[in-house]
Design a protein around this motif. Structure first.
Motif, mmCIF file in Angstrom:
data_model
loop_
_atom_site.group_PDB
_atom_site.id
_atom_site.type_symbol
_atom_site.label_atom_id
_atom_site.label_comp_id
_atom_site.label_asym_id
_atom_site.label_seq_id
_atom_site.Cartn_x
_atom_site.Cartn_y
_atom_site.Cartn_z
ATOM 1 N N ALA A 126 1.040 -1.317 0.099
ATOM 2 C CA ALA A 126 0.308 -0.216 -0.143
ATOM 3 C C ALA A 126 0.687 1.500 0.130
ATOM 4 O O ALA A 126 1.867 1.375 1.042
ATOM 5 C CB ALA A 126 -0.925 0.286 1.283
ATOM 6 N N ARG A 127 0.184 2.462 -0.639
ATOM 7 C CA ARG A 127 1.263 3.512 -0.899
ATOM 8 C C ARG A 127 0.740 3.937 0.375
ATOM 9 O O ARG A 127 -0.079 4.895 1.078
ATOM 10 C CB ARG A 127 0.626 4.214 -1.946
ATOM 11 N N THR A 128 1.866 4.099 1.448
ATOM 12 C CA THR A 128 2.270 5.251 2.463
ATOM 13 C C THR A 128 2.686 6.963 2.694
ATOM 14 O O THR A 128 2.214 7.554 3.516
ATOM 15 C CB THR A 128 2.386 5.106 3.859
ATOM 16 N N ASP A 129 2.642 7.237 1.463
ATOM 17 C CA ASP A 129 3.684 8.900 0.958
ATOM 18 C C ASP A 129 3.208 8.923 -0.159
ATOM 19 O O ASP A 129 3.958 8.120 -1.475
ATOM 20 C CB ASP A 129 4.941 8.667 1.121
ATOM 21 N N ASP A 171 3.208 11.654 -1.756
ATOM 22 C CA ASP A 171 3.828 12.361 -2.431
ATOM 23 C C ASP A 171 5.147 12.079 -2.453
ATOM 24 O O ASP A 171 5.569 13.273 -3.156
ATOM 25 C CB ASP A 171 3.904 13.318 -1.470
ATOM 26 N N GLY A 172 5.840 11.325 -2.199
ATOM 27 C CA GLY A 172 7.379 11.108 -2.327
ATOM 28 C C GLY A 172 6.693 9.486 -3.670
ATOM 29 O O GLY A 172 6.445 10.225 -4.423
ATOM 30 N N PRO A 173 8.321 9.880 -4.112
ATOM 31 C CA PRO A 173 8.939 9.020 -5.412
ATOM 32 C C PRO A 173 8.439 7.708 -5.743
ATOM 33 O O PRO A 173 7.780 6.885 -4.655
ATOM 34 C CB PRO A 173 10.353 8.830 -5.446
ATOM 35 N N ARG A 174 7.428 7.097 -6.507
ATOM 36 C CA ARG A 174 6.729 6.018 -7.121
ATOM 37 C C ARG A 174 7.594 4.700 -6.434
ATOM 38 O O ARG A 174 6.196 4.075 -5.445
ATOM 39 C CB ARG A 174 6.165 5.761 -8.313
ATOM 40 N N HIS A 175 8.907 4.886 -6.399
ATOM 41 C CA HIS A 175 8.971 3.724 -5.712
ATOM 42 C C HIS A 175 9.672 3.642 -4.395
ATOM 43 O O HIS A 175 9.666 2.249 -3.840
ATOM 44 C CB HIS A 175 9.690 3.320 -6.633
ATOM 45 N N ARG A 176 9.076 4.282 -3.825
ATOM 46 C CA ARG A 176 10.457 4.431 -1.928
ATOM 47 C C ARG A 176 8.612 5.177 -1.217
ATOM 48 O O ARG A 176 8.525 6.007 -0.470
ATOM 49 C CB ARG A 176 11.037 6.222 -2.511
ATOM 50 N N GLY A 177 7.564 5.214 -1.584
ATOM 51 C CA GLY A 177 6.408 4.914 -1.184
ATOM 52 C C GLY A 177 5.584 4.456 -0.738
ATOM 53 O O GLY A 177 4.656 4.368 -0.290
ATOM 54 N N ILE A 178 5.450 3.282 -1.105
ATOM 55 C CA ILE A 178 4.907 1.588 -0.820
ATOM 56 C C ILE A 178 6.065 0.807 0.303
ATOM 57 O O ILE A 178 5.977 0.808 1.151
ATOM 58 C CB ILE A 178 5.655 0.838 -1.990
ATOM 59 N N SER A 179 4.299 0.447 1.062
ATOM 60 C CA SER A 179 4.905 -0.107 2.564
ATOM 61 C C SER A 179 4.402 -1.943 2.215
ATOM 62 O O SER A 179 3.120 -1.482 1.763
ATOM 63 C CB SER A 179 4.485 0.705 4.051
ATOM 64 N N ILE A 180 4.626 -2.750 3.292
ATOM 65 C CA ILE A 180 4.411 -3.786 3.310
ATOM 66 C C ILE A 180 3.503 -3.931 4.145
ATOM 67 O O ILE A 180 3.810 -3.915 5.735
ATOM 68 C CB ILE A 180 5.532 -5.254 2.538
ATOM 69 N N PHE A 181 2.242 -4.822 4.056
ATOM 70 C CA PHE A 181 1.439 -5.036 5.425
ATOM 71 C C PHE A 181 0.967 -6.276 5.780
ATOM 72 O O PHE A 181 0.597 -6.747 4.717
ATOM 73 C CB PHE A 181 0.343 -4.353 5.332
ATOM 74 N N ARG A 182 0.911 -6.672 6.543
ATOM 75 C CA ARG A 182 0.420 -8.297 6.662
ATOM 76 C C ARG A 182 -1.343 -7.684 7.315
ATOM 77 O O ARG A 182 -1.587 -7.394 7.946
ATOM 78 C CB ARG A 182 1.471 -9.297 8.175
ATOM 79 N N LEU A 183 -2.253 -8.311 6.445
ATOM 80 C CA LEU A 183 -3.596 -8.080 6.792
ATOM 81 C C LEU A 183 -4.019 -9.065 6.446
ATOM 82 O O LEU A 183 -4.243 -10.344 6.334
ATOM 83 C CB LEU A 183 -3.826 -7.452 4.800
ATOM 84 N N ASP A 184 -4.583 -9.425 7.795
ATOM 85 C CA ASP A 184 -5.975 -10.452 8.212
ATOM 86 C C ASP A 184 -6.890 -10.137 8.013
ATOM 87 O O ASP A 184 -7.777 -9.132 7.772
ATOM 88 C CB ASP A 184 -6.382 -10.093 9.500
#
Length: 389
Positions: free
Chosen positions: A174-177, A179-192
Motif C-alpha cells: 500500500a502507498r504510505t507516502d 507525495d514521494g517518488p513512486r518507488h519509495r512511498g510503498i509499504s508492506i503489511f500483513r493483513l488479516d
C-alpha cells in the motif's frame, strides 16, 4: 561442460523422491493454481503441513527462525522433484514473498513470530500487489494506508488475488507516502483477511482456477502488522525472492509435460505407425525438449548467480522473458502433436492425454504473473543492455 550435482546432493534428491512416493498418491497430483476441487485442496493443505513437519518449508532459512539452514542448491533440487510430480505444495506467497520480506526487512520480533508459523503452514498467505490499474507497472499502485494513532487505515482494491478465498492473511502493498517518488512511498503489511472492511468478488480464470477482486474499505490494521520500515516496500518486494530461498524449477514442469507427451507418442498409432515415428511429430518433440533444456540452463545460471553473489545478466529479466513466451508456445506445439483430440476436456473418452493437453493450453496463457513479457523485455533492454527508454 557437465552440469552435475554432487553425490551428497543426489542423496538429498533421493530423499525428496522417497518422501513424495510415500506421501503423494498419483490421484492427488494437481496444479493448485487452476483446480478448485475442495477434496483435493484439503489434501493439499495436509500435504503441505507434512512438508512443514519435515522442516522443508523453511529449508534454507536460519535455524533460529524455524528453518534448517540448508544450501540453496538443495532448495532447487526439491523444487525440481516437486514440479516433476505436480505436487500441490501450497502457500508460495507465504514461504516465498512474505518470508523473504520478513528476512530482508522484518523486525527481530516479526521474524521470530511469523517465520516459524509460515514454516509450519499455520497461516495461508495471499498476494495483494496487483490492482485494476496497476499490474506490470506495480509502482503505480494507489491503495492507501494512512496513519491513525498506532494503527493504519487501508483503502483500495486489489485484483487477481489468487487463493484469496482460501487464505488467512494477505501480503499487502500500500502507498504510505502519496507525495514521494513512486518507488519509495510503498509499504508492506500483513493483513488479516477476517478484518472488517475486507471483501471479495470472484474472478474465474481461463485455466479453471478462481482468482478474486479484493476490496479494502477503511480496514484498520494494527501498527505492528507493518513489515519492516515505512516506505521500503519496493526494495523488500525486489529482494524477497532469493532471501526466502526462492529458486525457479519451471523447467521441471516442462520436462513433466514433455515426458507425458512422449509416452503418448510412443503408444498412440496414427496412419498405421506410432506417432513418435512421424518426422513432423519428432521435430516438434525436439522443439519441446530444447525449450525445457533452455529453461533448465537459465535456472542453473540463476542459481549460480545467487550462490556467488553475481548480478544477474540482463537485470535478471532474460529467464522471465523466455519462460513467459515459452508457456503458450509449448502448449500450442503439444496441440499440434496430439491433433484435434487435444481440444477435448477431461471426462471425454477421446480426450488426448486424459484431457491434460486441453487443460495445459488454457493454463498456458496465465503468463502475466510478475509482469508481462513485454514489460520484462523493456527491463532487459533498458536495465540489462542500457538502451534508452
Amino acid at each position: 561442460m557437465e552440469f552435475a550435482f554432487s553425490p551428497e546432493e543426489e542423496l538429498w534428491r533421493q530423499e525428496v523422491r522417497d518422501f513424495l512416493d510415500a506421501e503423494l498418491p498419483p490421484d492427488k497430483e494437481f496444479n493448485h493454481e487452476f483446480v478448485e476441487d475442495d477434496e483435493l485442496w484439503e489434501f493439499a493443505r495436509e500435504f503441505t503441513r507434512r512438508v512443514g513437519r519435515k522442516g522443508w518449508i523453511g529449508l534454507t532459512w536460519p535455524t533460529e527462525y524455524g528453518g534448517l539452514g540448508r544450501p540453496l542448491t538443495e532448495r532447487l533440487i526439491m523444487a525440481e522433484e516437486f514440479a516433476l510430480r505436480d505436487a500441490p505444495f501450497v502457500n508460495m506467497i507465504g514461504y516465498g514473498l512474505a518470508a523473504g520480506t520478513l528476512l530482508v526487512g522484518g523486525t527481530e520480533e516479526q521474524k521470530r513470530r511469523f517465520l516459524p508459523e509460515i514454516a509450519r503452514f499455520e497461516e495461508f498467505w495471499a498476494e495483494g500487489l496487483t490492482e485494476p490499474g496497476s499490474g506490470s507497472d506495480l509502482a503505480s499502485l494507489t491503495t492507501r494506508a494512512v496513519r491513525d494513532g498506532d494503527d493504519w487505515l487501508i483503502s483500495g482494491q486489489k485484483t487477481y488475488t489468487t487463493w484469496g478465498h482460501r487464505a488467512d492473511v494477505m501480503y499487502l502493498a500500500a502507498r504510505t507516502d502519496p507525495d514521494g517518488p513512486r518507488h519509495r512511498g510503498i509499504s508492506i503489511f500483513r493483513l488479516d483477511l477476517t478484518l472488517p472492511g475486507v471483501s471479495f468478488s470472484r474472478l474465474d480464470n481461463l485455466g479453471g482456477g478462481r482468482q478474486n477482486h479484493t476490496y479494502l474499505d477503511n480496514v484498520r490494521v494494527p501498527g505492528d502488522m507493518l513489515i519492516g520500515e515505512v516506505g521500503k516496500g519496493w526494495s523488500y518486494i525486489m529482494n524477497a525472492f532469493y532471501a526466502a530461498g526462492g529458486v525457479s524449477a519451471r523447467h521441471a514442469e516442462l520436462q513433466r509435460m514433455l515426458g507425458a507427451v512422449l509416452d503418448h507418442c510412443k503408444t498412440t498409432v496414427r496412419g498405421g505407425r506410432p506417432l513418435v515415428d512421424d518426422p513432423g511429430v519428432r521435430s516438434r518433440l525436439a522443439e519441446l525438449a530444447l525449450m525445457a533444456e533452455t529453461e533448465r540452463l537459465l535456472a542453473y545460471e540463476s542459481l549460480g548467480d545467487a550462490l556467488n553473489g553475481r548480478t544477474p545478466a540482463f537485470a535478471g529479466a532474460l529467464g522471465h522473458v523466455v519462460h513467459k513466451e515459452h508457456q503458450p508456445l509449448f502448449a500450442q506445439l503439444i496441440g499440434q502433436i496430439v491433433g484435434p483430440l487435444g481440444q477435448l476436456r477431461a471426462g471425454s473418452r477421446w480426450a488426448a492425454l486424459g484431457g491434460d493437453a486441453e487443460a495445459w493450453y488454457r493454463a498456458s496463457y496465465a503468463n502475466h504473473a510478475g509482469g508481462t513479457s513485454q514489460v520484462k523485455r523493456m527491463v532487459l533492454a533498458t536495465r540489462g543492455l542500457g538502451l534508452p527508454r
